[in-house]
Scaffold this motif. Structure first.
Motif, PDB file in Angstrom:
ATOM      1  N   LEU A 102       0.879  -1.164   0.000  1.00 12.66           N
ATOM      2  CA  LEU A 102       0.000   0.000   0.000  1.00 12.66           C
ATOM      3  C   LEU A 102       0.921   1.218   0.000  1.00 12.66           C
ATOM      4  O   LEU A 102       1.155   1.858   1.030  1.00 12.66           O
ATOM      5  CB  LEU A 102      -0.921  -0.006   1.228  1.00 12.66           C
ATOM      6  N   ILE A 109      -0.391  -5.185   3.459  1.00 16.36           N
ATOM      7  CA  ILE A 109      -1.410  -6.149   3.875  1.00 16.36           C
ATOM      8  C   ILE A 109      -0.916  -7.534   3.484  1.00 16.36           C
ATOM      9  O   ILE A 109      -0.461  -7.746   2.356  1.00 16.36           O
ATOM     10  CB  ILE A 109      -2.778  -5.878   3.212  1.00 16.36           C
ATOM     11  N   SER A 245      -8.398  -3.604  10.806  1.00 16.89           N
ATOM     12  CA  SER A 245      -8.951  -2.277  10.519  1.00 16.89           C
ATOM     13  C   SER A 245      -8.408  -1.739   9.189  1.00 16.89           C
ATOM     14  O   SER A 245      -7.280  -2.030   8.804  1.00 16.89           O
ATOM     15  CB  SER A 245      -8.588  -1.319  11.646  1.00 16.89           C
ATOM     16  N   ARG A 246      -9.212  -0.938   8.528  1.00 20.68           N
ATOM     17  CA  ARG A 246      -8.793  -0.316   7.271  1.00 20.68           C
ATOM     18  C   ARG A 246      -9.033   1.195   7.299  1.00 20.68           C
ATOM     19  O   ARG A 246      -9.090   1.844   6.261  1.00 20.68           O
ATOM     20  CB  ARG A 246      -9.562  -0.935   6.086  1.00 20.68           C
ATOM     21  N   GLU A 247      -9.119   1.743   8.464  1.00 21.62           N
ATOM     22  CA  GLU A 247      -9.466   3.158   8.631  1.00 21.62           C
ATOM     23  C   GLU A 247      -8.412   4.091   8.028  1.00 21.62           C
ATOM     24  O   GLU A 247      -7.221   3.960   8.295  1.00 21.62           O
ATOM     25  CB  GLU A 247      -9.621   3.475  10.132  1.00 21.62           C
ATOM     26  N   LYS A 250      -5.571   4.915   1.743  1.00 18.88           N
ATOM     27  CA  LYS A 250      -5.745   5.560   0.442  1.00 18.88           C
ATOM     28  C   LYS A 250      -5.404   4.647  -0.737  1.00 18.88           C
ATOM     29  O   LYS A 250      -5.858   4.863  -1.854  1.00 18.88           O
ATOM     30  CB  LYS A 250      -4.837   6.795   0.358  1.00 18.88           C
ATOM     31  N   HIS A 253      -4.951  -1.191  -2.929  1.00 15.65           N
ATOM     32  CA  HIS A 253      -5.149  -2.518  -2.338  1.00 15.65           C
ATOM     33  C   HIS A 253      -5.745  -2.464  -0.930  1.00 15.65           C
ATOM     34  O   HIS A 253      -5.707  -3.463  -0.209  1.00 15.65           O
ATOM     35  CB  HIS A 253      -3.819  -3.276  -2.294  1.00 15.65           C
ATOM     36  N   LYS A 254      -6.313  -1.333  -0.540  1.00 16.51           N
ATOM     37  CA  LYS A 254      -6.744  -1.139   0.843  1.00 16.51           C
ATOM     38  C   LYS A 254      -7.822  -2.128   1.296  1.00 16.51           C
ATOM     39  O   LYS A 254      -7.960  -2.387   2.498  1.00 16.51           O
ATOM     40  CB  LYS A 254      -7.249   0.286   1.042  1.00 16.51           C
ATOM     41  N   ASP A 255      -8.587  -2.688   0.345  1.00 12.59           N
ATOM     42  CA  ASP A 255      -9.678  -3.584   0.719  1.00 12.59           C
ATOM     43  C   ASP A 255      -9.307  -5.060   0.643  1.00 12.59           C
ATOM     44  O   ASP A 255     -10.171  -5.926   0.822  1.00 12.59           O
ATOM     45  CB  ASP A 255     -10.904  -3.312  -0.163  1.00 12.59           C
ATOM     46  N   GLU A 256      -8.046  -5.350   0.384  1.00 14.54           N
ATOM     47  CA  GLU A 256      -7.614  -6.750   0.379  1.00 14.54           C
ATOM     48  C   GLU A 256      -7.757  -7.347   1.782  1.00 14.54           C
ATOM     49  O   GLU A 256      -7.523  -6.684   2.782  1.00 14.54           O
ATOM     50  CB  GLU A 256      -6.162  -6.872  -0.078  1.00 14.54           C
ATOM     51  N   ALA A 257      -8.129  -8.620   1.827  1.00 13.69           N
ATOM     52  CA  ALA A 257      -8.237  -9.314   3.108  1.00 13.69           C
ATOM     53  C   ALA A 257      -6.849  -9.570   3.683  1.00 13.69           C
ATOM     54  O   ALA A 257      -5.882  -9.720   2.944  1.00 13.69           O
ATOM     55  CB  ALA A 257      -8.978 -10.634   2.922  1.00 13.69           C
ATOM     56  N   LEU A 260      -3.167  -5.783   8.306  1.00 14.30           N
ATOM     57  CA  LEU A 260      -2.532  -4.528   7.902  1.00 14.30           C
ATOM     58  C   LEU A 260      -1.396  -4.183   8.853  1.00 14.30           C
ATOM     59  O   LEU A 260      -1.563  -4.234  10.073  1.00 14.30           O
ATOM     60  CB  LEU A 260      -3.574  -3.404   7.912  1.00 14.30           C
TER      61      LEU A 260
END
Length: 354
Positions: A102, A109, A245-247, A250, A253-257, A260
Protein backbone atom coordinates in the motif's frame (compact mmCIF):
# COMPACT_ATOMS: atom_id res chain seq x y z
CA UNK A 1 19.95 5.17 3.08
CA UNK A 2 22.79 5.07 0.57
CA UNK A 3 22.46 5.21 -3.22
CA UNK A 4 22.90 1.46 -3.70
CA UNK A 5 20.14 0.73 -1.21
CA UNK A 6 17.84 3.27 -2.89
CA UNK A 7 18.40 1.70 -6.31
CA UNK A 8 17.91 -1.81 -4.94
CA UNK A 9 14.62 -0.86 -3.28
CA UNK A 10 13.42 0.86 -6.45
CA UNK A 11 14.16 -2.29 -8.45
CA UNK A 12 12.52 -4.58 -5.90
CA UNK A 13 9.36 -2.47 -5.90
CA UNK A 14 8.91 -3.23 -9.59
CA UNK A 15 8.56 -6.93 -8.75
CA UNK A 16 5.63 -8.77 -7.16
CA UNK A 17 5.89 -8.12 -3.38
CA UNK A 18 6.32 -11.75 -2.32
CA UNK A 19 8.90 -12.37 -5.05
CA UNK A 20 10.62 -9.16 -4.02
CA UNK A 21 10.90 -10.37 -0.45
CA UNK A 22 12.33 -13.70 -1.60
CA UNK A 23 14.96 -11.88 -3.66
CA UNK A 24 15.87 -9.69 -0.67
CA UNK A 25 16.41 -12.80 1.47
CA UNK A 26 18.54 -14.38 -1.26
CA UNK A 27 20.70 -11.26 -1.48
CA UNK A 28 21.10 -11.20 2.28
CA UNK A 29 22.05 -14.87 2.37
CA UNK A 30 24.59 -14.32 -0.40
CA UNK A 31 26.23 -11.58 1.64
CA UNK A 32 25.74 -8.81 -0.90
CA UNK A 33 23.68 -6.61 1.45
CA UNK A 34 25.93 -4.25 3.47
CA UNK A 35 25.39 -4.76 7.20
CA UNK A 36 26.32 -2.29 9.97
CA UNK A 37 27.14 -5.00 12.50
CA UNK A 38 26.53 -4.32 16.17
CA UNK A 39 24.88 -0.96 16.92
CA UNK A 40 25.14 0.02 20.57
CA UNK A 41 26.05 2.56 23.25
CA UNK A 42 25.99 2.66 27.04
CA UNK A 43 22.48 4.14 26.88
CA UNK A 44 21.19 1.64 24.31
CA UNK A 45 22.39 -1.51 26.07
CA UNK A 46 19.49 -3.11 27.88
CA UNK A 47 18.46 -6.31 29.61
CA UNK A 48 15.09 -7.81 28.74
CA UNK A 49 13.76 -10.97 30.41
CA UNK A 50 17.32 -11.91 31.35
CA UNK A 51 18.68 -11.39 27.83
CA UNK A 52 21.48 -8.90 27.23
CA UNK A 53 20.70 -6.73 24.21
CA UNK A 54 23.00 -4.31 22.43
CA UNK A 55 20.04 -2.02 21.71
CA UNK A 56 16.23 -2.20 22.09
CA UNK A 57 15.40 -2.48 18.35
CA UNK A 58 14.33 -5.96 17.29
CA UNK A 59 13.12 -7.65 14.13
CA UNK A 60 9.52 -8.88 14.26
CA UNK A 61 8.50 -12.36 13.15
CA UNK A 62 7.50 -12.88 9.53
CA UNK A 63 10.58 -11.48 7.83
CA UNK A 64 12.57 -14.71 8.06
CA UNK A 65 9.87 -17.36 8.36
CA UNK A 66 12.19 -20.35 7.95
CA UNK A 67 15.32 -19.13 9.78
CA UNK A 68 17.30 -19.04 6.53
CA UNK A 69 19.23 -15.79 7.10
CA UNK A 70 19.68 -15.67 10.87
CA UNK A 71 23.43 -15.08 10.67
CA UNK A 72 22.98 -12.05 8.41
CA UNK A 73 20.15 -10.61 10.49
CA UNK A 74 22.20 -10.71 13.67
CA UNK A 75 24.67 -8.41 11.88
CA UNK A 76 22.00 -5.99 10.62
CA UNK A 77 22.05 -3.69 13.65
CA UNK A 78 19.18 -5.31 15.54
CA UNK A 79 19.40 -5.81 19.29
CA UNK A 80 17.45 -9.05 18.93
CA UNK A 81 15.84 -11.06 16.13
CA UNK A 82 12.65 -13.12 15.97
CA UNK A 83 12.13 -15.69 13.20
CA UNK A 84 9.07 -17.72 12.20
CA UNK A 85 6.20 -18.30 12.61
CA UNK A 86 6.88 -22.01 12.47
CA UNK A 87 4.30 -24.80 12.64
CA UNK A 88 4.82 -28.51 13.41
CA UNK A 89 4.26 -29.63 9.81
CA UNK A 90 5.19 -27.72 6.66
CA UNK A 91 2.27 -25.89 5.07
CA UNK A 92 1.89 -23.79 1.93
CA UNK A 93 -0.22 -21.05 3.46
CA UNK A 94 -2.99 -19.23 1.64
CA UNK A 95 -3.28 -18.95 -2.17
CA UNK A 96 -1.27 -16.23 -3.95
CA UNK A 97 -1.35 -13.29 -4.27
CA UNK A 98 -1.24 -12.81 -0.50
CA UNK A 99 1.09 -9.85 0.03
CA UNK A 100 0.19 -6.33 -1.06
CA UNK A 101 2.07 -3.03 -0.97
CA UNK A 102 0.00 0.00 0.00
CA UNK A 103 2.55 2.49 -1.27
CA UNK A 104 0.53 5.65 -0.65
CA UNK A 105 0.14 4.57 2.98
CA UNK A 106 3.67 3.11 3.28
CA UNK A 107 1.84 0.04 4.56
CA UNK A 108 1.48 -3.68 3.83
CA UNK A 109 -1.41 -6.15 3.87
CA UNK A 110 -0.59 -9.84 4.11
CA UNK A 111 -2.65 -12.98 4.34
CA UNK A 112 0.16 -15.53 4.25
CA UNK A 113 -1.47 -18.00 6.63
CA UNK A 114 1.65 -19.33 8.37
CA UNK A 115 3.39 -20.57 5.20
CA UNK A 116 6.58 -22.28 6.34
CA UNK A 117 8.75 -25.37 5.96
CA UNK A 118 7.90 -26.80 9.37
CA UNK A 119 9.66 -27.15 12.70
CA UNK A 120 12.19 -29.80 11.66
CA UNK A 121 13.61 -27.57 8.92
CA UNK A 122 13.74 -24.57 11.26
CA UNK A 123 15.39 -26.57 14.03
CA UNK A 124 18.07 -27.87 11.66
CA UNK A 125 19.01 -24.32 10.68
CA UNK A 126 18.83 -22.91 14.21
CA UNK A 127 20.98 -25.73 15.60
CA UNK A 128 23.95 -24.77 13.46
CA UNK A 129 24.50 -21.43 15.16
CA UNK A 130 22.72 -21.81 18.49
CA UNK A 131 25.83 -20.72 20.40
CA UNK A 132 27.89 -17.57 20.12
CA UNK A 133 25.27 -15.38 18.44
CA UNK A 134 25.98 -11.67 18.86
CA UNK A 135 22.32 -10.91 19.71
CA UNK A 136 19.42 -13.01 21.09
CA UNK A 137 17.41 -14.97 18.51
CA UNK A 138 13.84 -16.07 19.18
CA UNK A 139 11.16 -18.10 17.44
CA UNK A 140 7.49 -17.37 16.80
CA UNK A 141 5.41 -20.50 17.48
CA UNK A 142 2.43 -21.28 15.27
CA UNK A 143 -0.23 -23.94 14.76
CA UNK A 144 -1.11 -25.82 11.60
CA UNK A 145 -4.27 -24.66 9.86
CA UNK A 146 -5.77 -28.17 9.81
CA UNK A 147 -4.67 -29.14 13.30
CA UNK A 148 -7.12 -30.94 15.59
CA UNK A 149 -5.30 -29.59 18.65
CA UNK A 150 -3.71 -26.21 18.09
CA UNK A 151 -2.63 -25.86 21.71
CA UNK A 152 -0.60 -29.06 21.34
CA UNK A 153 1.01 -27.67 18.17
CA UNK A 154 2.63 -24.82 20.10
CA UNK A 155 4.12 -27.31 22.56
CA UNK A 156 5.43 -29.47 19.69
CA UNK A 157 7.25 -26.55 18.07
CA UNK A 158 8.62 -25.41 21.42
CA UNK A 159 9.95 -28.87 22.24
CA UNK A 160 11.55 -29.22 18.80
CA UNK A 161 13.11 -25.76 18.44
CA UNK A 162 13.21 -24.34 21.97
CA UNK A 163 16.68 -25.69 22.81
CA UNK A 164 18.20 -23.64 19.95
CA UNK A 165 16.66 -20.21 20.58
CA UNK A 166 16.84 -17.56 23.29
CA UNK A 167 13.08 -16.92 23.56
CA UNK A 168 9.80 -18.08 22.01
CA UNK A 169 6.57 -16.26 21.20
CA UNK A 170 3.13 -17.82 21.41
CA UNK A 171 1.33 -16.31 18.44
CA UNK A 172 -2.45 -16.40 18.87
CA UNK A 173 -3.07 -13.10 17.09
CA UNK A 174 -2.48 -13.66 13.38
CA UNK A 175 -5.69 -12.82 11.50
CA UNK A 176 -4.78 -15.13 8.62
CA UNK A 177 -5.47 -18.54 10.16
CA UNK A 178 -9.17 -19.20 10.67
CA UNK A 179 -10.30 -19.04 14.32
CA UNK A 180 -6.72 -18.64 15.59
CA UNK A 181 -7.64 -15.42 17.39
CA UNK A 182 -10.28 -17.39 19.31
CA UNK A 183 -7.34 -18.64 21.40
CA UNK A 184 -7.14 -15.16 22.97
CA UNK A 185 -10.25 -15.96 25.02
CA UNK A 186 -9.44 -16.36 28.72
CA UNK A 187 -10.00 -20.10 29.13
CA UNK A 188 -8.38 -21.11 25.84
CA UNK A 189 -5.45 -18.75 26.39
CA UNK A 190 -4.87 -19.95 29.93
CA UNK A 191 -4.73 -23.57 28.84
CA UNK A 192 -2.51 -22.83 25.85
CA UNK A 193 0.05 -20.78 27.76
CA UNK A 194 0.10 -23.23 30.67
CA UNK A 195 0.86 -26.05 28.25
CA UNK A 196 3.91 -24.26 26.86
CA UNK A 197 5.04 -23.15 30.32
CA UNK A 198 4.75 -26.74 31.59
CA UNK A 199 6.76 -27.98 28.59
CA UNK A 200 9.54 -25.55 29.50
CA UNK A 201 10.03 -27.33 32.83
CA UNK A 202 11.16 -30.42 30.93
CA UNK A 203 13.99 -28.55 29.20
CA UNK A 204 17.51 -28.11 30.50
CA UNK A 205 17.50 -24.34 30.02
CA UNK A 206 15.11 -21.52 30.88
CA UNK A 207 13.59 -20.01 27.74
CA UNK A 208 11.51 -16.81 28.14
CA UNK A 209 8.00 -17.24 26.76
CA UNK A 210 6.22 -14.25 25.21
CA UNK A 211 2.60 -13.79 24.18
CA UNK A 212 1.72 -11.82 21.03
CA UNK A 213 -1.69 -10.17 21.02
CA UNK A 214 -3.93 -8.48 18.45
CA UNK A 215 -4.55 -4.72 18.31
CA UNK A 216 -8.26 -5.28 17.71
CA UNK A 217 -9.18 -6.41 21.23
CA UNK A 218 -11.85 -4.46 23.11
CA UNK A 219 -10.89 -2.89 26.45
CA UNK A 220 -12.65 -5.76 28.20
CA UNK A 221 -10.86 -8.39 26.14
CA UNK A 222 -7.51 -6.69 26.71
CA UNK A 223 -8.07 -6.65 30.47
CA UNK A 224 -8.92 -10.36 30.30
CA UNK A 225 -5.74 -11.15 28.34
CA UNK A 226 -3.63 -9.08 30.74
CA UNK A 227 -5.12 -10.93 33.68
CA UNK A 228 -4.36 -14.35 32.20
CA UNK A 229 -0.81 -13.32 31.22
CA UNK A 230 -0.12 -12.23 34.80
CA UNK A 231 -1.87 -15.25 36.32
CA UNK A 232 0.17 -17.85 34.44
CA UNK A 233 3.30 -15.70 34.66
CA UNK A 234 4.16 -15.41 30.99
CA UNK A 235 7.49 -13.58 30.69
CA UNK A 236 6.43 -10.73 28.38
CA UNK A 237 3.68 -9.57 26.03
CA UNK A 238 4.18 -8.35 22.46
CA UNK A 239 1.73 -5.59 21.55
CA UNK A 240 0.70 -5.89 18.78
CA UNK A 241 0.22 -8.03 15.70
CA UNK A 242 -1.39 -6.74 12.48
CA UNK A 243 -4.88 -5.23 12.39
CA UNK A 244 -8.07 -5.98 10.47
CA UNK A 245 -8.95 -2.28 10.52
CA UNK A 246 -8.79 -0.32 7.27
CA UNK A 247 -9.47 3.16 8.63
CA UNK A 248 -8.00 6.08 6.67
CA UNK A 249 -6.27 4.09 3.91
CA UNK A 250 -5.75 5.56 0.44
CA UNK A 251 -4.01 2.86 -1.59
CA UNK A 252 -5.57 0.72 -4.31
CA UNK A 253 -5.15 -2.52 -2.34
CA UNK A 254 -6.74 -1.14 0.84
CA UNK A 255 -9.68 -3.58 0.72
CA UNK A 256 -7.61 -6.75 0.38
CA UNK A 257 -8.24 -9.31 3.11
CA UNK A 258 -5.49 -9.92 5.67
CA UNK A 259 -3.53 -8.16 8.36
CA UNK A 260 -2.53 -4.53 7.90
CA UNK A 261 0.89 -3.37 9.11
CA UNK A 262 2.90 -0.18 8.77
CA UNK A 263 2.28 3.44 9.85
CA UNK A 264 -1.56 3.22 9.76
CA UNK A 265 -1.28 0.74 12.64
CA UNK A 266 0.99 2.92 14.78
CA UNK A 267 -1.51 4.86 16.89
CA UNK A 268 -3.85 1.93 17.44
CA UNK A 269 -1.09 -0.45 18.51
CA UNK A 270 0.57 2.17 20.74
CA UNK A 271 -2.69 2.87 22.57
CA UNK A 272 -3.10 -0.87 23.21
CA UNK A 273 0.47 -0.96 24.47
CA UNK A 274 -0.13 1.95 26.86
CA UNK A 275 -3.38 0.43 28.16
CA UNK A 276 -1.64 -2.89 28.71
CA UNK A 277 1.14 -1.12 30.61
CA UNK A 278 -1.44 0.53 32.86
CA UNK A 279 -3.45 -2.66 33.36
CA UNK A 280 -0.32 -4.45 34.56
CA UNK A 281 0.95 -1.47 36.60
CA UNK A 282 4.10 -1.41 34.48
CA UNK A 283 5.12 -4.76 35.98
CA UNK A 284 4.70 -6.86 32.83
CA UNK A 285 7.65 -6.56 30.40
CA UNK A 286 6.27 -5.34 27.07
CA UNK A 287 7.52 -5.34 23.48
CA UNK A 288 6.12 -2.55 21.33
CA UNK A 289 5.48 -3.34 17.68
CA UNK A 290 3.19 -1.91 15.02
CA UNK A 291 3.83 0.90 12.58
CA UNK A 292 7.38 1.82 13.58
CA UNK A 293 8.98 3.66 10.66
CA UNK A 294 11.29 6.12 12.44
CA UNK A 295 13.32 6.68 15.58
CA UNK A 296 10.54 8.91 16.94
CA UNK A 297 8.00 6.12 16.46
CA UNK A 298 10.21 3.67 18.34
CA UNK A 299 10.85 6.19 21.11
CA UNK A 300 7.11 6.81 21.52
CA UNK A 301 6.60 3.06 22.02
CA UNK A 302 9.20 3.13 24.80
CA UNK A 303 7.57 6.15 26.44
CA UNK A 304 4.20 4.38 26.20
CA UNK A 305 5.51 1.38 28.14
CA UNK A 306 7.65 -0.84 25.90
CA UNK A 307 11.04 -1.95 27.18
CA UNK A 308 12.07 -2.98 23.66
CA UNK A 309 10.49 -2.64 20.21
CA UNK A 310 10.22 -4.58 16.95
CA UNK A 311 9.77 -3.57 13.31
CA UNK A 312 9.34 -5.26 9.96
CA UNK A 313 7.07 -3.64 7.32
CA UNK A 314 8.97 -0.34 7.19
CA UNK A 315 12.07 -2.22 5.99
CA UNK A 316 10.27 -2.79 2.68
CA UNK A 317 10.13 0.96 2.10
CA UNK A 318 13.23 2.25 3.86
CA UNK A 319 15.73 -0.60 3.67
CA UNK A 320 17.86 -2.38 6.27
CA UNK A 321 19.79 0.83 7.07
CA UNK A 322 16.64 1.97 8.90
CA UNK A 323 17.60 -0.31 11.80
CA UNK A 324 20.77 1.60 12.60
CA UNK A 325 19.01 4.93 12.00
CA UNK A 326 16.34 4.05 14.56
CA UNK A 327 18.80 2.78 17.16
CA UNK A 328 20.99 5.91 16.84
CA UNK A 329 17.89 8.09 16.93
CA UNK A 330 16.69 6.49 20.17
CA UNK A 331 20.13 7.09 21.67
CA UNK A 332 19.96 10.78 20.73
CA UNK A 333 16.50 11.15 22.25
CA UNK A 334 17.50 9.43 25.48
CA UNK A 335 20.43 11.82 25.81
CA UNK A 336 18.25 14.84 24.92
CA UNK A 337 15.68 13.95 27.57
CA UNK A 338 18.21 13.20 30.29
CA UNK A 339 17.76 9.42 30.45
CA UNK A 340 20.83 7.31 31.21
CA UNK A 341 19.27 4.13 29.83
CA UNK A 342 16.32 2.77 27.88
CA UNK A 343 14.88 1.38 31.11
CA UNK A 344 14.79 4.87 32.63
CA UNK A 345 12.49 6.07 29.83
CA UNK A 346 10.04 3.14 29.77
CA UNK A 347 6.47 4.25 30.46
CA UNK A 348 7.30 7.85 31.30
CA UNK A 349 4.97 9.11 28.56
CA UNK A 350 2.24 6.50 29.01
CA UNK A 351 -0.51 8.91 30.06
CA UNK A 352 -0.32 10.75 26.75
CA UNK A 353 -1.47 7.56 25.00
CA UNK A 354 -4.36 6.73 27.32
Amino acid sequence: MNLIEKLALKALHKVDPERSHTLALMAMKAGVVPMPGIVTSDRLKTTFCGMEMTNPVGLAAGYDKNATVVDALTQAGFGFVEVGAVTPRPQPGNPKPRLFRLTEDQAVINRFGFNNEGMEAAAARLTRRSRGRPVPVGLNLGANKDSDDRAADYVKVFNCCGPYVDFVTVNVSSPNTEKLRDLQGADALRGLLQGVLDARKEHDKFTPIFLKIAPDLTDEELAEVAGVAQEVKVDAVIATNTTLSREGLKSAHKDEAGGLSGPPLFEKSTRVLARLSKLTDGQMPLIGVGGIASAEDAYQKILAGASVVQLYSSLAYKGISLVEDIARGIDERLERDGFNSVADAVGTGREAWL
